[in-house]
Structures are given as C-alpha cells and as structure tokens.
Design a protein around this motif. Structure first.
Motif, PDB file in Angstrom:
ATOM      1  N   ALA A  48       0.906  -1.239   0.053  1.00 56.03           N
ATOM      2  CA  ALA A  48      -0.100  -0.019   0.022  1.00 56.03           C
ATOM      3  C   ALA A  48       0.879   1.286   0.132  1.00 56.03           C
ATOM      4  O   ALA A  48       0.572   2.428  -0.370  1.00 56.03           O
ATOM      5  N   LEU A  49       2.301   1.088   0.484  1.00 58.69           N
ATOM      6  CA  LEU A  49       2.955   2.267   0.285  1.00 58.69           C
ATOM      7  C   LEU A  49       3.723   2.412  -0.891  1.00 58.69           C
ATOM      8  O   LEU A  49       4.351   3.699  -0.982  1.00 58.69           O
ATOM      9  N   ASP A  50       3.651   1.815  -1.642  1.00 64.42           N
ATOM     10  CA  ASP A  50       4.356   1.922  -3.096  1.00 64.42           C
ATOM     11  C   ASP A  50       3.182   2.164  -4.099  1.00 64.42           C
ATOM     12  O   ASP A  50       2.233   1.726  -4.625  1.00 64.42           O
ATOM     13  N   GLU A  51       3.343   3.423  -4.452  1.00 61.66           N
ATOM     14  CA  GLU A  51       2.428   4.009  -5.425  1.00 61.66           C
ATOM     15  C   GLU A  51       2.139   3.323  -6.729  1.00 61.66           C
ATOM     16  O   GLU A  51       1.097   3.107  -7.468  1.00 61.66           O
ATOM     17  N   ILE A  70      -8.816  -0.561   0.650  1.00 65.91           N
ATOM     18  CA  ILE A  70      -8.938  -0.980   1.852  1.00 65.91           C
ATOM     19  C   ILE A  70      -7.340  -1.127   2.313  1.00 65.91           C
ATOM     20  O   ILE A  70      -6.372  -2.211   1.456  1.00 65.91           O
ATOM     21  N   LEU A  71      -6.500  -0.577   3.428  1.00 62.98           N
ATOM     22  CA  LEU A  71      -5.389  -1.106   3.919  1.00 62.98           C
ATOM     23  C   LEU A  71      -5.408  -2.269   4.897  1.00 62.98           C
ATOM     24  O   LEU A  71      -6.278  -2.348   5.809  1.00 62.98           O
ATOM     25  N   ALA A 144      -2.552  -3.274   0.697  1.00 60.17           N
ATOM     26  CA  ALA A 144      -3.855  -2.679  -0.172  1.00 60.17           C
ATOM     27  C   ALA A 144      -4.420  -3.764  -0.695  1.00 60.17           C
ATOM     28  O   ALA A 144      -3.929  -4.688  -1.553  1.00 60.17           O
ATOM     29  N   GLY A 145      -5.765  -3.907  -0.689  1.00 62.01           N
ATOM     30  CA  GLY A 145      -6.437  -4.894  -1.239  1.00 62.01           C
ATOM     31  C   GLY A 145      -7.857  -4.910  -1.410  1.00 62.01           C
ATOM     32  O   GLY A 145      -8.717  -4.719  -0.523  1.00 62.01           O
ATOM     33  N   PRO A 146      -8.121  -4.559  -2.659  1.00 60.92           N
ATOM     34  CA  PRO A 146      -9.779  -4.607  -3.186  1.00 60.92           C
ATOM     35  C   PRO A 146     -10.282  -5.838  -3.082  1.00 60.92           C
ATOM     36  O   PRO A 146      -9.360  -6.974  -3.128  1.00 60.92           O
TER      37      PRO A 146
END
Ligand code: TXA
Ligand code: MG
Length: 328
Positions: A48-51, A70-71, A144-146
C-alpha cells in the motif's frame, strides 16, 4: 513440497505453505500483485505504500481511480501508523478485529493518495484469515487489497474466480480454499460521531449497536451517508446475465419469458433450469457470489434471486443483490 495446480495459466495458483507465503512476500516487496484469501472474499494485494504497485491494482481491476482501497494490517497496534485512531475506532478494533470490519479514519501522510482515491481518509481492516495475517506479518507493510474481481463483477470467493477474472494481471494467487463468509466486510466511517455504516457486512448493525459506540442509522436508511463511500457510486457485483429479485410473497417475477435459474432461501415454483437453495442467511451469504458465477453459465439469460427479509446478515445480502440487479 506443495505444487502449483491446474494448467498453464493456473500455475499462478499456489497452496499457502510457508514457502509460498515467503515467495508472495518477495513479490509484494518488489512491487508485484498477489491475490490472497480473507474470511470475506479474496483480495488483490499490493504494497500500500508503493504508489506504482497500487497503480497496478487499479489497472488490473479496471477500477476507477477515485475508488479508494482498504489497507489490510495485522492488528490494532499498527493502525496509528496509517491513521488518526479515535477512541470509538479503537473500541471497534478491540471488539471486532481481526474480523470483517473496515474502519474509515483520517489518513496519515504516509498513505499514498493513490491508495485512498485522493481522499483525506483511509480504510483499515485486520482480516481474520491465517494466510492473510501471515502474509501481512511477513511483509511488515500494509497490504492494499480490494476484492480480486474485475471491477463490476461478483467478488471472488475461490482462487479459480480470481484466475478467471484477472489471472493474467496477478503474479501469484494464494489458494486458501473457499472463503468462510462470502460477502465483503462491513465498512464504518469513524471520522465523525455518530459512526456511520457505509457498507453492510458480516459485522451486522445489531452487533455494532451492542458495541460501546454510537452508530448512526444503517446506510440503507441514510443514502446520503452511503454516497460518501465512493464504492457505492459504481455498478457492482453483477453477473453477466440479468438478475431479478423475488421480493415479496407474490410469484409474479417467475412469469418470466424464457429459461431462468434460481438462488435463494425460499422454494421457488416449478420450472427453474437450475435452483440453488440455501438453508440459512449464513449459507446464502457464503454462496452468493460463487452461485452467481455458476448460474450465469447455466444456459439461462435470467437469474431470479430471493431477496431475504431477514435481520443480521440479511442486510448485507440484500445490499449486494440490489446492486447486482442494477438498482443503484
Ligand atoms: O471484505 C472486504 O472488505 C474485501 C477483502 C479483500 O478485505 N475488500 C473489499 O475491498 O471489499 P473493495 O475495494 O472491493 O471495497 C472497499 C470499499 C469500497 O466500497 C470503497 O469505496 C470503500 O470500501 N472505501 C475504501 N476506502 C474508503 C474511504 N477512505 N472512505 C470511504 N469508503 C472507502
Ligand atoms: Mg469490491
């Protein structure tokens, strides 16, 4: 040693042994995409921190970039690294985590805007699934995970669903079997009081009402609050054939032209090409999306779904069905 299963493309599906969880963690650290099981549905994971990695999620799903992610974290202890944790939110985390509850809070600057759809807020959740938790602990980063479906499709509750939807775009799929709950987490906005339910899920309104926090009316009764959850703006959960709801006692909906399939808790009238009956709301939620995926291939151009008038999980089931039927 665990072996990949199925054919060429399916070589991306791996049993979640320690070895493959470590491989998955390496992929994530290098900026790749790994689909992982949770207790609700499969998620499409990236650091999630890697754009750039987050950008790949939107591309793989065909997801509008203003719909935030969602994180996934492993415990409430990590929440304050990524958000301003309010006392109400902390109470919810202590009560329901790890579990199917996502909490929206004011975001810390470290969370890339891409992951939060450009918003000031961020959604956090600790999933109750040993594979997901092991993976998060291994990478020591928020995941990060939808849901790991093509945008607009029913959410995936089996590794094969992920493969069918976005198999070409993921680097690896960890196969944790069928997910336990089957519908996505409850999303609660905790940025103001009272807290608002943005998406109903397995942590039900009744369960939240019994928790030591003040909760606003369920979002079905306050659509203006629901609109604050960007995900509610888009068509979602739709199978590739028409889905119609059986809402009341009348059987008018079954006077359908042509062949039809059925899913639900009540017994339908004679005539279904296929009928899948669930004994409880839990079973209905568990089978909701996989049954949609099955029935869309059963030869009929119409699925008729029972709209269950039951409390608890019924609210989440009705929400997903309404949207699958194109109601909003
Ligand atoms: O059970 C779940 O929640 C699954 C598993 C993988 O954890 N994930 C999931 O993610 O359903 P997704 O992206 O398919 O749905 C997340 C929902 C969307 O409706 C999104 O708009 C909303 O949460 N959301 C995310 N961040 C938000 C924010 N900052 N403010 C309001 N809503 C937010
Ligand atoms: Mg989704």
């Amino acid at each position: 040693m665990a072996q990949p299963i199925h054919n060429e493309r399916a070589k991306k599906i791996f049993e979640p042994t320690e070895e493959y969880i470590s491989k998955a963690a390496e992929i994530l650290k290098r900026g790749g995409l790994v689909a992982f099981p949770t207790e609700t549905v499969y998620g499409l994971g990236a650091n999630a921190l890697d754009e750039r990695a987050v950008g790949k999620i939107f591309e793989a799903k065909g997801r509008p970039c203003d719909n935030p992610l969602i994180l996934h974290i492993s415990s409430a202890d990590e929440a304050s690294l990524y958000a301003e944790v309010t006392p109400g939110a902390l109470a919810l985390m202590e009560r329901f985590w790890p579990g199917p509850l996502t909490i929206v809070l004011r975001a810390a600057d470290i969370v890339p805007l891409a992951a939060r759809g450009g918003l000031e807020t961020v959604a956090l959740r600790a999933p109750a699934n040993p594979v997901a938790l092991a993976l998060i602990r291994k990478i020591q980063l928020p995941l990060a995970g939808p849901s790991a479906n093509k945008s607009g499709r029913p959410s995936p509750t089996r590794a094969i669903d992920v493969l069918n939807d976005i198999g070409d775009a993921v680097d690896m799929i960890l196969d944790g079997g069928e997910t336990r709950i089957g519908v996505e987490s409850t999303v609660v906005d905790a940025t103001e009081r009272p807290l608002a339910i943005l998406r109903p899920g397995a942590v039900t309104r009744e369960m939240l009402a019994a928790a030591p926090v003040e909760i606003a009316e369920a979002w079905t009764r306050s659509p203006e609050k629901a609109r604050r959850s960007p995900g509610t703006r888009y068509r979602h959960y739709a199978p590739s054939v028409e889905l119609r709801l059986w809402e009341d006692d009348s059987q008018g909906v079954f006077g359908a032209e042509g062949a039809w399939c059925y899913m639900g808790m009540r017994k339908p009238p004679e005539g279904a090409l296929r009928a899948i009956i669930f004994a409880t709301p839990e079973e209905y939620a568990h089978g909701l999306f996989s049954t949609m995926r099955e029935l869309e291939r059963c030869g009929a151009k119409l699925i008729i779904a029972d709209f269950p008038d039951v409390p608890g999980l019924g609210e989440a089931i009705r929400n997903r069905l309404s949207r699958a039927a194109g109601r909003y």
